[in-house]
Design a protein around this motif. Structure first.
Motif, mmCIF file in Angstrom:
data_model
loop_
_atom_site.group_PDB
_atom_site.id
_atom_site.type_symbol
_atom_site.label_atom_id
_atom_site.label_comp_id
_atom_site.label_asym_id
_atom_site.label_seq_id
_atom_site.Cartn_x
_atom_site.Cartn_y
_atom_site.Cartn_z
ATOM 1 N N LEU A 156 42.146 44.204 31.783
ATOM 2 C CA LEU A 156 43.188 43.181 31.798
ATOM 3 C C LEU A 156 43.060 42.262 30.596
ATOM 4 O O LEU A 156 44.067 41.871 29.986
ATOM 5 N N ARG A 157 41.843 41.914 30.225
ATOM 6 C CA ARG A 157 41.634 41.075 29.041
ATOM 7 C C ARG A 157 42.081 41.801 27.766
ATOM 8 O O ARG A 157 42.637 41.187 26.853
ATOM 9 N N LEU A 158 41.822 43.120 27.720
ATOM 10 C CA LEU A 158 42.288 43.897 26.571
ATOM 11 C C LEU A 158 43.804 43.910 26.509
ATOM 12 O O LEU A 158 44.401 43.756 25.430
ATOM 13 N N ILE A 159 44.438 44.092 27.667
ATOM 14 C CA ILE A 159 45.907 44.083 27.700
ATOM 15 C C ILE A 159 46.444 42.751 27.214
ATOM 16 O O ILE A 159 47.395 42.690 26.418
ATOM 17 N N ARG A 160 45.845 41.668 27.664
ATOM 18 C CA ARG A 160 46.286 40.333 27.233
ATOM 19 C C ARG A 160 46.150 40.187 25.729
ATOM 20 O O ARG A 160 47.028 39.622 25.056
ATOM 21 N N SER A 161 45.034 40.666 25.165
ATOM 22 C CA SER A 161 44.821 40.560 23.723
ATOM 23 C C SER A 161 45.889 41.339 22.950
ATOM 24 O O SER A 161 46.434 40.858 21.950
ATOM 25 N N LEU A 162 46.202 42.530 23.412
ATOM 26 C CA LEU A 162 47.219 43.349 22.757
ATOM 27 C C LEU A 162 48.591 42.702 22.857
ATOM 28 O O LEU A 162 49.370 42.698 21.892
ATOM 29 N N ALA B 160 40.740 36.334 35.070
ATOM 30 C CA ALA B 160 41.331 36.643 33.760
ATOM 31 C C ALA B 160 42.128 35.476 33.189
ATOM 32 O O ALA B 160 42.491 35.489 32.011
ATOM 33 N N GLY B 161 42.414 34.465 34.015
ATOM 34 C CA GLY B 161 43.186 33.323 33.540
ATOM 35 C C GLY B 161 44.658 33.606 33.396
ATOM 36 O O GLY B 161 45.315 33.048 32.501
ATOM 37 N N VAL B 162 45.180 34.486 34.245
ATOM 38 C CA VAL B 162 46.604 34.799 34.207
ATOM 39 C C VAL B 162 47.179 34.582 35.605
ATOM 40 O O VAL B 162 46.446 34.300 36.565
ATOM 41 N N THR B 163 48.462 34.756 35.739
ATOM 42 C CA THR B 163 49.110 34.603 37.045
ATOM 43 C C THR B 163 49.083 35.923 37.803
ATOM 44 O O THR B 163 48.947 37.011 37.219
ATOM 45 N N VAL B 164 49.246 35.821 39.105
ATOM 46 C CA VAL B 164 49.347 37.017 39.937
ATOM 47 C C VAL B 164 50.553 37.849 39.518
ATOM 48 O O VAL B 164 50.497 39.087 39.508
ATOM 49 N N LYS B 165 51.612 37.167 39.146
ATOM 50 C CA LYS B 165 52.818 37.873 38.701
ATOM 51 C C LYS B 165 52.524 38.737 37.479
ATOM 52 O O LYS B 165 53.041 39.862 37.362
ATOM 53 N N THR B 166 51.689 38.232 36.562
ATOM 54 C CA THR B 166 51.342 38.994 35.366
ATOM 55 C C THR B 166 50.557 40.246 35.726
ATOM 56 O O THR B 166 50.833 41.345 35.218
ATOM 57 N N TRP C 190 32.255 43.379 49.616
ATOM 58 C CA TRP C 190 31.436 44.432 50.224
ATOM 59 C C TRP C 190 31.677 45.816 49.617
ATOM 60 O O TRP C 190 30.777 46.651 49.543
ATOM 61 N N ASP C 191 32.918 46.026 49.121
ATOM 62 C CA ASP C 191 33.221 47.344 48.556
ATOM 63 C C ASP C 191 33.216 47.355 47.027
ATOM 64 O O ASP C 191 33.560 48.368 46.404
ATOM 65 N N GLY C 192 32.811 46.227 46.410
ATOM 66 C CA GLY C 192 32.769 46.166 44.945
ATOM 67 C C GLY C 192 34.128 46.051 44.306
ATOM 68 O O GLY C 192 34.257 46.160 43.079
ATOM 69 N N LEU C 193 35.166 45.833 45.089
ATOM 70 C CA LEU C 193 36.526 45.678 44.569
ATOM 71 C C LEU C 193 36.978 44.240 44.750
ATOM 72 O O LEU C 193 36.332 43.453 45.428
ATOM 73 N N CYS C 194 38.089 43.910 44.110
ATOM 74 C CA CYS C 194 38.636 42.554 44.281
ATOM 75 C C CYS C 194 40.136 42.620 44.468
ATOM 76 O O CYS C 194 40.788 43.607 44.085
ATOM 77 N N GLY C 195 40.690 41.556 45.014
ATOM 78 C CA GLY C 195 42.128 41.482 45.219
ATOM 79 C C GLY C 195 42.839 40.971 43.968
ATOM 80 O O GLY C 195 42.217 40.543 42.990
ATOM 81 N N ILE C 196 44.142 41.010 44.025
ATOM 82 C CA ILE C 196 44.952 40.628 42.871
ATOM 83 C C ILE C 196 44.779 39.153 42.516
ATOM 84 O O ILE C 196 44.750 38.782 41.342
ATOM 85 N N GLY C 197 44.597 38.290 43.543
ATOM 86 C CA GLY C 197 44.435 36.864 43.280
ATOM 87 C C GLY C 197 43.138 36.567 42.554
ATOM 88 O O GLY C 197 43.108 35.785 41.585
ATOM 89 N N GLU C 198 42.035 37.173 43.012
ATOM 90 C CA GLU C 198 40.751 36.947 42.351
ATOM 91 C C GLU C 198 40.765 37.474 40.925
ATOM 92 O O GLU C 198 40.249 36.827 39.998
ATOM 93 N N LEU C 199 41.357 38.648 40.720
ATOM 94 C CA LEU C 199 41.428 39.215 39.367
ATOM 95 C C LEU C 199 42.238 38.313 38.444
ATOM 96 O O LEU C 199 41.849 38.078 37.289
ATOM 97 N N ALA C 200 43.334 37.778 38.955
ATOM 98 C CA ALA C 200 44.168 36.893 38.142
ATOM 99 C C ALA C 200 43.404 35.630 37.762
ATOM 100 O O ALA C 200 43.468 35.174 36.612
ATOM 101 N N ARG C 201 42.661 35.058 38.725
ATOM 102 C CA ARG C 201 41.893 33.840 38.430
ATOM 103 C C ARG C 201 40.820 34.098 37.374
ATOM 104 O O ARG C 201 40.638 33.310 36.454
#
Length: 321
Positions: free
Chosen positions: A55-61, A18-24, A5-16
């Motif tokens: 996040l994808r840019l960070i992963r690439s770097l 991007a294909g990384v872990t929540v810890k990352t 509803w607010d156009g934002l997402c939580g850490i779990g959804e962002l991790a999924r």
């Protein structure tokens, strides 16, 4: 765009996504690489629509093995609309480091092959010899050896010019024989001189600062001229190279170039302690298994000395191995 509803997402959804872990994600957030857009009433992290691309840019770097501090600078440039500078510098530095690492691996491989290919009885000694050398090798001990050999108070420019010619640069992809040659060079210049042999030639010992500069500049020219003839396969002979060789000693000693001077010079140089073994190993290090090694100052000096003996009629010099 996130569907919340607010156009934002939580850490779990962002991790999924991007294909990384929540810890990352948490790790990058804690280090300021991935800013949070907000926090939920329960204190959970919320990320904006651009977080996924960042996040994808960070992963690439990070995949390029760039450290977090470098990634921070690259992202900072990107945030300020100056993308390119920090990234270009980081990639160039990383390539240089990888080149050094690859060279080290090639030297280690060639070193292992040098040990493996030796007779079983020689392997322990060869292992100790080669194991004393870093990979990739450091030429600083060779430079120190020559600095002790060169005349005192010699101008820095002349010293640098001579060292450029006298200190070989190890190949990036060596053969086992080249690794062994460098290890022997290293042992030779690092070991003590126990036989009382002076390191500096008698013909050079009395040269002052000005005379040293004149002498070594002239010798460098003579060695270059002799190298041309050596590459042509020419035997030692009188000519431009020999004239430059004799002239260097005559000008340094403020003497006239006469037949008597040439005979005396031939005798003084023949009586000097030679470091032929250094030049033999240098030729092997630089040229590998080629039939005609590239000329170096030592082999050029021997060629010129033979030409001087033939020209002056002095007894031939005895080569020391």
């Amino acid at each position: 765009m996130f569907s919340s509803w607010d156009g934002l997402c939580g850490i779990g959804e962002l991790a999924r996504r991007a294909g990384v872990t929540v810890k990352t994600v948490r790790f990058y957030s804690d280090r300021g690489l991935l800013p949070e857009a907000a926090r939920s009433p329960g204190g959970h992290r919320r990320y904006g629509p651009d977080a996924l691309e960042r996040l994808r840019l960070i992963r690439s770097l990070r995949t390029l093995d760039l450290p977090v501090s470098t990634v921070h600078r690259v992202l900072g440039d990107d945030d300020r609309g100056r993308a390119g500078g920090a990234l270009e510098e980081a990639v160039a530095r990383q390539l240089a480091e990888l080149g050094t690492q690859l060279t080290a691996l090639r030297w280690r491989e060639a070193a292992l092959r040098a040990v493996q290919e030796s007779p079983p009885s020689d392997r322990p000694g060869r292992l100790l010899l080669i194991g004393a050398v870093a990979a990739p090798p450091n030429t600083a001990p060779l430079a120190r050896f020559w600095r002790a050999w060169l005349p005192p108070r010699m101008p820095a420019r002349s010293v640098s010019a001579f060292l450029d010619a006298a200190v070989p640069q190890p190949p990036e992809d060596p053969e086992p024989a080249q690794v062994l040659a460098f290890a022997r060079l290293y042992a030779m210049v690092s070991g003590p001189c126990d036989d009382g042999t002076p390191t500096q030639p008698h013909a050079h010992a009395s040269a002052g600062a000005r005379e040293s500069a004149v002498l070594y500049a002239g010798l460098a020219e003579a060695y270059d001229l002799a190298a041309v003839r050596m590459r042509e396969g020419r035997e030692p002979h009188a000519g431009e190279a020999l004239e430059a060789f004799v002239d260097a000693y005559a000008r340094a000693g403020d003497a006239a170039d006469t037949p008597a001077f040439r005979r005396a010079l031939a005798g003084r140089l023949a009586a000097d302690p030679r470091i032929d073994r250094y030049w033999e190993l240098t030729a092997e290090l630089v040229s590998g298994h080629t039939d005609r090694p590239e000329p170096n100052p030592g082999t050029a000096h021997d060629w010129l000395l033979a030409a001087l003996h033939a020209d002056s009629g002095a007894p031939a010099a005895v080569r020391r191995g």
